[in-house]
Design a protein around this motif. Structure first.
Motif, PDB file in Angstrom:
ATOM      1  N   ASN A   1      -8.007   5.594  -0.084  1.00  0.00           N
ATOM      2  CA  ASN A   1      -7.077   4.608  -0.173  1.00  0.00           C
ATOM      3  C   ASN A   1      -7.011   3.592  -1.264  1.00  0.00           C
ATOM      4  OD1 ASN A   1      -8.819   2.603   0.775  1.00  0.00           O
ATOM      5  ND2 ASN A   1      -8.724   3.157   2.832  1.00  0.00           N
ATOM      6  N   GLY A   2      -5.997   2.620  -1.071  1.00  0.00           N
ATOM      7  CA  GLY A   2      -6.072   1.668  -2.003  1.00  0.00           C
ATOM      8  C   GLY A   2      -7.258   0.587  -2.052  1.00  0.00           C
TER       9      GLY A   2
ATOM     10  N   LYS B   1      -1.423   3.749  -7.433  1.00  0.00           N
ATOM     11  CA  LYS B   1      -2.713   3.778  -7.036  1.00  0.00           C
ATOM     12  C   LYS B   1      -3.509   4.672  -8.031  1.00  0.00           C
ATOM     13  CE  LYS B   1      -4.285   6.366  -3.446  1.00  0.00           C
ATOM     14  NZ  LYS B   1      -4.545   6.856  -2.373  1.00  0.00           N
TER      15      LYS B   1
ATOM     16  N   ARG C   1      -3.882   2.809 -11.102  1.00  0.00           N
ATOM     17  CA  ARG C   1      -5.054   1.877 -11.182  1.00  0.00           C
ATOM     18  C   ARG C   1      -6.473   2.742 -11.220  1.00  0.00           C
ATOM     19  NH1 ARG C   1      -5.032  -0.324  -5.848  1.00  0.00           N
ATOM     20  NH2 ARG C   1      -6.811  -2.018  -6.589  1.00  0.00           N
TER      21      ARG C   1
ATOM     22  N   GLN D   1       2.340   1.951  -3.146  1.00  0.00           N
ATOM     23  CA  GLN D   1       1.384   2.420  -4.265  1.00  0.00           C
ATOM     24  C   GLN D   1       1.077   3.843  -4.142  1.00  0.00           C
ATOM     25  OE1 GLN D   1      -1.783  -0.179  -5.631  1.00  0.00           O
ATOM     26  NE2 GLN D   1      -0.657  -1.708  -4.677  1.00  0.00           N
TER      27      GLN D   1
ATOM     28  N   ALA E   1       0.714  -1.224  -0.060  1.00  0.00           N
ATOM     29  CA  ALA E   1      -0.077   0.074   0.080  1.00  0.00           C
ATOM     30  C   ALA E   1       0.865   1.306  -0.173  1.00  0.00           C
ATOM     31  CB  ALA E   1      -0.903  -0.013   1.160  1.00  0.00           C
TER      32      ALA E   1
END
Ligand SMILES: [Fe+2]
Length: 417
Positions: free
Chosen positions: A120-121, A64, A67, A52, A49
């Motif tokens: 967040n992720g 992140k 994505r 990312q 995390a």
């Protein structure tokens, strides 16, 4: 962009190629969509995390963000205009995950993407799942009349996501290269092996050659229109320039001889303190390079990577050669006479990134994809070790600013006869 749902899908692209009925095409596009989306997650899965969210420079984006941005692309350009029942997953996300599409609305500043710890992720994972389900539903349920347009946007969205799959790798490598502990992305990663065999040059005859994309399979708009170019008799290196050759360039004063450099290049060498390619560093008196498997000794036999246009152009002058133009590269690659055109390092050309004769960007926001960047950048051809399988093309035009070297970028030489 003229193909229909029943025309052949791209050779080597995300979707299978065949003459398909609309219903057959639905199944093919769902499979292609799942395959490409899964590859993004597979690449990201190697990262924590914390990995990312990091942004190591303005040009690089957090994993992140990649994505989420590729997901926003489907939401913005496919779902919102083509699925009346679609609900935006989170009203805050378009601002955060729009990259550079001015027509699509305001957006967060690129250099500050690494400051976004929330969402967040896990939120991004939920966003991806939400959009995945909606896209698959749309592919399955879109009316036959609208299917061609929907599949066309799915296709560009998948090629777009593949571009970001490569950036995900190059951006995290840049981040890891800033870390004194030399993090490893993939401990089993190995550099692709360059083709062996006799080195030297291959002839490309003078004449008028047709280059560009023919529209029969997927391409970005910057590869069109197909057109004729006149080239001189040129000889192009069969192989990529190696680290051994680059070590000789360094040892012979390549980075300390101003007369070898373009003015802007020499300024960059001075400003950045360059004395070797990107990610190279001395350890115990030996040149090492940061790779996806961590810090490794420089392999003299391997093609050089992480060199900028400035360095490539200077090396060519140092060697008494030139960089090929993008047309010369394409003609040679189409003839199959050069090795390692694809899969190791993008190759700098001496061609400025300009529109082909008669080029027109697509209508609407998607027209911002390529056309508005056609100034001040240089074209690279081929593909790299980070390019997803099936994404490369003979007509593909990559482009970066002359000082950029965090991509897997190398070169091959040319000479005129
Ligand atoms: Fe993008």
């Amino acid at each position: 962009m003229a193909r229909t749902a029943t025309s052949p899908a791209p050779r080597g692209g995300p979707a299978p190629r065949a003459q398909l009925s609309v219903d057959e095409a639905r199944g093919a596009w769902v499979q292609a969509f799942r395959r490409v989306r899964a590859e993004t997650e597979a690449r990201a899965a190697r990262l924590s995390a914390e990995d990312q969210i990091v942004q190591s420079m303005a040009d690089a984006s957090p994993t992140k963000w990649h994505r989420a941005h590729v997901t926003w692309f489907f939401e913005q350009f496919l779902l919102a205009p083509h699925d009346p029942s679609y609900k935006i997953f989170d009203q805050r996300f378009p601002f955060l995950f729009n990259s550079y599409y001015v027509a699509a609305g305001p957006r967060h500043a690129r250099p500050q993407r690494g400051l976004i710890t929330r969402p967040n992720g896990g939120d991004v994972t939920a966003y991806r799942a939400h959009v995945d389900a909606a896209v698959e539903r749309l592919i399955e349920q879109v009316s036959p009349a609208e299917a061609a347009r929907v599949f066309e946007i799915v296709e560009i969205g998948l090629h777009h996501e593949q571009q970001h799959q490569e950036l995900l790798i190059t951006d995290i490598l840049h981040a890891f290269a800033q870390n004194p502990t030399d993090p490893v992305f993939d401990e089993n990663w190995q550099a692709p092996r360059a083709t062996q065999g006799p080195r030297g040059y291959v002839d490309v005859p003078a004449g008028i050659h047709t280059v560009g994309a023919d529209g029969e399979s997927f391409c970005f708009d910057n590869e069109t229109p197909l057109h004729d170019e006149l080239i001189p008799h040129v000889r192009i290196a069969r192989h990529l320039v190696t680290n051994a050759e680059w070590l000789e360039f360094i040892a012979t004063g390549g980075y300390t001889t101003p007369s070898l450099w373009l003015s802007d290049g020499w300024t960059t060498v001075q400003t950045e303190g360059w004395e070797a390619p990107g990610y190279w560093r001395q350890k115990d008196g030996v040149w090492h390079v940061m790779t996806l498997a961590g810090l490794k000794p420089v392999d003299p036999a391997a093609p050089v990577m992480h060199v900028s246009y400035f360095e490539a152009e200077t090396f060519a002058r140092f060697a008494g050669k030139h960089l090929p133009s993008e047309t010369e590269w394409e003609v040679a690659a189409r003839a199959g006479v050069i090795a390692d055109a694809f899969g190791i390092a993008w190759q700098w050309t001496r061609s400025a990134y300009l529109p082909y004769p008669g080029y027109r960007a697509a209508e609407g926001a998607l027209g911002e994809y390529n056309g508005k960047f056609m100034v001040s950048q240089m074209v690279l051809r081929g593909s790299s070790l980070a390019t997803p399988e099936g994404h490369e093309r003979l007509s593909y035009r990559n482009f970066f600013y002359p000082p950029a070297r965090w991509q897997f970028t190398g070169l091959r030489l040319a000479e005129f006869v």
